[in-house]
Design a protein around this motif. Sequence first.
Motif, PDB file in Angstrom:
ATOM      1  N   PRO A  86       0.892  -1.205   0.063  1.00 14.12           N
ATOM      2  CA  PRO A  86       0.219   0.056  -0.002  1.00 14.12           C
ATOM      3  C   PRO A  86       0.780   1.358  -0.053  1.00 14.12           C
ATOM      4  N   VAL A  87       0.432   2.243  -1.018  1.00 13.14           N
ATOM      5  CA  VAL A  87       1.230   3.444  -0.869  1.00 13.14           C
ATOM      6  C   VAL A  87       0.051   4.470  -0.819  1.00 13.14           C
ATOM      7  N   SER A  88       0.667   5.990  -0.657  1.00 12.55           N
ATOM      8  CA  SER A  88      -0.452   6.816  -0.497  1.00 12.55           C
ATOM      9  C   SER A  88      -0.144   7.423  -1.915  1.00 12.55           C
ATOM     10  N   VAL A  89      -1.171   7.446  -2.832  1.00 12.06           N
ATOM     11  CA  VAL A  89      -1.313   8.110  -4.082  1.00 12.06           C
ATOM     12  C   VAL A  89      -1.959   9.498  -3.948  1.00 12.06           C
ATOM     13  N   ASN A  90      -1.500  10.328  -4.483  1.00 13.92           N
ATOM     14  CA  ASN A  90      -2.169  11.807  -4.774  1.00 13.92           C
ATOM     15  C   ASN A  90      -2.731  11.743  -6.026  1.00 13.92           C
ATOM     16  N   TRP A  91      -4.160  11.243  -6.027  1.00 13.49           N
ATOM     17  CA  TRP A  91      -4.775  11.030  -7.268  1.00 13.49           C
ATOM     18  C   TRP A  91      -5.002  12.520  -7.830  1.00 13.49           C
ATOM     19  N   SER A  92      -5.119  13.578  -7.174  1.00 15.43           N
ATOM     20  CA  SER A  92      -5.367  14.816  -7.753  1.00 15.43           C
ATOM     21  C   SER A  92      -4.260  15.245  -8.913  1.00 15.43           C
ATOM     22  N   PHE A  93      -3.154  14.485  -8.716  1.00 19.05           N
ATOM     23  CA  PHE A  93      -2.095  14.925  -9.717  1.00 19.05           C
ATOM     24  C   PHE A  93      -2.011  14.230 -10.948  1.00 19.05           C
ATOM     25  N   TYR A  94      -3.183  13.015 -11.024  1.00 19.57           N
ATOM     26  CA  TYR A  94      -3.079  12.477 -12.250  1.00 19.57           C
ATOM     27  C   TYR A  94      -4.745  12.851 -12.683  1.00 19.57           C
ATOM     28  N   ARG A  95      -4.755  13.300 -13.961  1.00 16.00           N
ATOM     29  CA  ARG A  95      -6.101  13.934 -14.526  1.00 16.00           C
ATOM     30  C   ARG A  95      -6.985  12.796 -14.965  1.00 16.00           C
ATOM     31  N   VAL A 126      -8.678   5.503 -15.943  1.00 16.40           N
ATOM     32  CA  VAL A 126      -7.563   4.435 -15.478  1.00 16.40           C
ATOM     33  C   VAL A 126      -8.420   3.342 -14.793  1.00 16.40           C
ATOM     34  N   LEU A 127      -9.267   3.626 -13.828  1.00 17.24           N
ATOM     35  CA  LEU A 127     -10.128   3.050 -12.805  1.00 17.24           C
ATOM     36  C   LEU A 127     -11.079   2.012 -13.984  1.00 17.24           C
ATOM     37  N   GLN A 128     -11.738   2.890 -14.855  1.00 15.20           N
ATOM     38  CA  GLN A 128     -12.546   2.272 -15.859  1.00 15.20           C
ATOM     39  C   GLN A 128     -11.822   1.052 -16.915  1.00 15.20           C
ATOM     40  N   LEU A 129     -10.612   1.303 -17.072  1.00 12.38           N
ATOM     41  CA  LEU A 129      -9.981   0.643 -17.929  1.00 12.38           C
ATOM     42  C   LEU A 129      -9.655  -0.620 -17.316  1.00 12.38           C
ATOM     43  N   ILE A 130      -9.180  -0.413 -15.985  1.00 11.16           N
ATOM     44  CA  ILE A 130      -8.966  -1.684 -14.782  1.00 11.16           C
ATOM     45  C   ILE A 130     -10.115  -2.375 -14.666  1.00 11.16           C
ATOM     46  N   GLU A 131     -11.213  -2.038 -14.576  1.00  9.99           N
ATOM     47  CA  GLU A 131     -12.327  -2.527 -14.431  1.00  9.99           C
ATOM     48  C   GLU A 131     -12.753  -3.522 -15.758  1.00  9.99           C
ATOM     49  N   HIS A 175      -1.338   6.265 -18.806  1.00 10.41           N
ATOM     50  CA  HIS A 175      -2.025   7.237 -17.760  1.00 10.41           C
ATOM     51  C   HIS A 175      -1.885   6.810 -16.340  1.00 10.41           C
ATOM     52  N   ILE A 176      -1.575   5.662 -16.030  1.00  8.05           N
ATOM     53  CA  ILE A 176      -1.335   5.275 -14.740  1.00  8.05           C
ATOM     54  C   ILE A 176      -0.262   5.726 -13.862  1.00  8.05           C
ATOM     55  N   ASN A 177      -0.512   5.827 -12.361  1.00  8.22           N
ATOM     56  CA  ASN A 177       0.706   6.305 -11.797  1.00  8.22           C
ATOM     57  C   ASN A 177       2.225   5.562 -12.037  1.00  8.22           C
ATOM     58  N   PRO A 178       2.975   6.097 -12.382  1.00 12.69           N
ATOM     59  CA  PRO A 178       4.370   5.194 -12.704  1.00 12.69           C
ATOM     60  C   PRO A 178       4.723   4.414 -11.916  1.00 12.69           C
ATOM     61  N   ARG A 179       4.464   4.391 -10.610  1.00 13.53           N
ATOM     62  CA  ARG A 179       4.726   3.372  -9.864  1.00 13.53           C
ATOM     63  C   ARG A 179       4.378   1.969 -10.206  1.00 13.53           C
ATOM     64  N   TYR A 180       3.081   1.804 -10.989  1.00  8.71           N
ATOM     65  CA  TYR A 180       2.429   0.780 -11.213  1.00  8.71           C
ATOM     66  C   TYR A 180       2.643   0.245 -12.494  1.00  8.71           C
ATOM     67  N   ARG A 181       3.381   0.876 -13.364  1.00 10.67           N
ATOM     68  CA  ARG A 181       3.745   0.697 -14.749  1.00 10.67           C
ATOM     69  C   ARG A 181       4.357  -0.858 -14.945  1.00 10.67           C
ATOM     70  N   ASP A 182       5.262  -1.277 -14.198  1.00 20.02           N
ATOM     71  CA  ASP A 182       5.968  -2.609 -14.234  1.00 20.02           C
ATOM     72  C   ASP A 182       4.938  -3.746 -14.298  1.00 20.02           C
ATOM     73  N   TRP A 183       3.957  -3.324 -13.469  1.00 19.14           N
ATOM     74  CA  TRP A 183       2.678  -4.496 -13.796  1.00 19.14           C
ATOM     75  C   TRP A 183       1.979  -4.456 -15.031  1.00 19.14           C
ATOM     76  N   ILE A 184       1.713  -3.140 -15.603  1.00 17.73           N
ATOM     77  CA  ILE A 184       1.293  -3.194 -16.805  1.00 17.73           C
ATOM     78  C   ILE A 184       2.107  -3.661 -17.864  1.00 17.73           C
ATOM     79  N   PHE A 185       3.415  -3.187 -17.780  1.00 21.19           N
ATOM     80  CA  PHE A 185       4.453  -3.775 -18.793  1.00 21.19           C
ATOM     81  C   PHE A 185       4.404  -5.316 -18.999  1.00 21.19           C
ATOM     82  N   GLU A 186       4.256  -6.109 -17.755  1.00 25.49           N
ATOM     83  CA  GLU A 186       4.407  -7.492 -17.738  1.00 25.49           C
ATOM     84  C   GLU A 186       3.055  -7.899 -18.389  1.00 25.49           C
ATOM     85  N   ILE A 187       1.926  -7.196 -18.135  1.00 22.81           N
ATOM     86  CA  ILE A 187       0.897  -7.990 -18.835  1.00 22.81           C
ATOM     87  C   ILE A 187       0.837  -7.782 -20.058  1.00 22.81           C
ATOM     88  N   MET A 188       1.307  -6.512 -20.671  1.00 26.33           N
ATOM     89  CA  MET A 188       1.334  -6.120 -22.453  1.00 26.33           C
ATOM     90  C   MET A 188       2.316  -6.998 -22.879  1.00 26.33           C
TER      91      MET A 188
END
Length: 154
Positions: free
Chosen positions: A11-20, A25-30, A123-136
């Motif tokens: 768990p990390v603290s994400v400042n979502w107001s920084f990401y427009r 992102v949540l819709q794409l994940i769903e 568009h996702i927070n860069p800290r989660y990009r490794d996960w998406i890269f693996e899936i891609m």
Amino acid sequence: MYYQPYAIPRPVSVNWSFYRNDDMVLQLIEQSIQGERNDELFYDFLIKLAPTSQEKEIITGIRDDERKHRAMFRALYTQLTGKAPAVTEEASEQLPSSYLAGIETALLGELKAFEKYRTLYLHINPRYRDWIFEIMTDEMKHASYYNWLYAKNK
């Protein structure tokens, strides 16, 4: 730090107001959670139609990757929102009329999934990009396998 592909992020603290694009992102994940489930069920059907044990083994490996992706997306959604995703378990795609038609559908589906995941990656927070890269990269591997299976059975 060594990256473990199956590890659930801490768990990390994400400042979502920084990401427009947080809603997107949540819709794409769903959508991805449901898409991976649909693929899993579709590939279960293809395994039954596969003419050789080698082809069954290849599609089984791809199906297992789809299960892994779904678990990763579910964990990611929970990580980002603090709640479990509300997604149905039922398949929403029709089954193919033949093995070759199923392989073609699977190939095109893997390529479309890659495009969706590329948008998510950007568009996702860069800290989660490794996960998406693996899936891609898994999706591109799957497309290559399905391309081979299609050529072999054409």
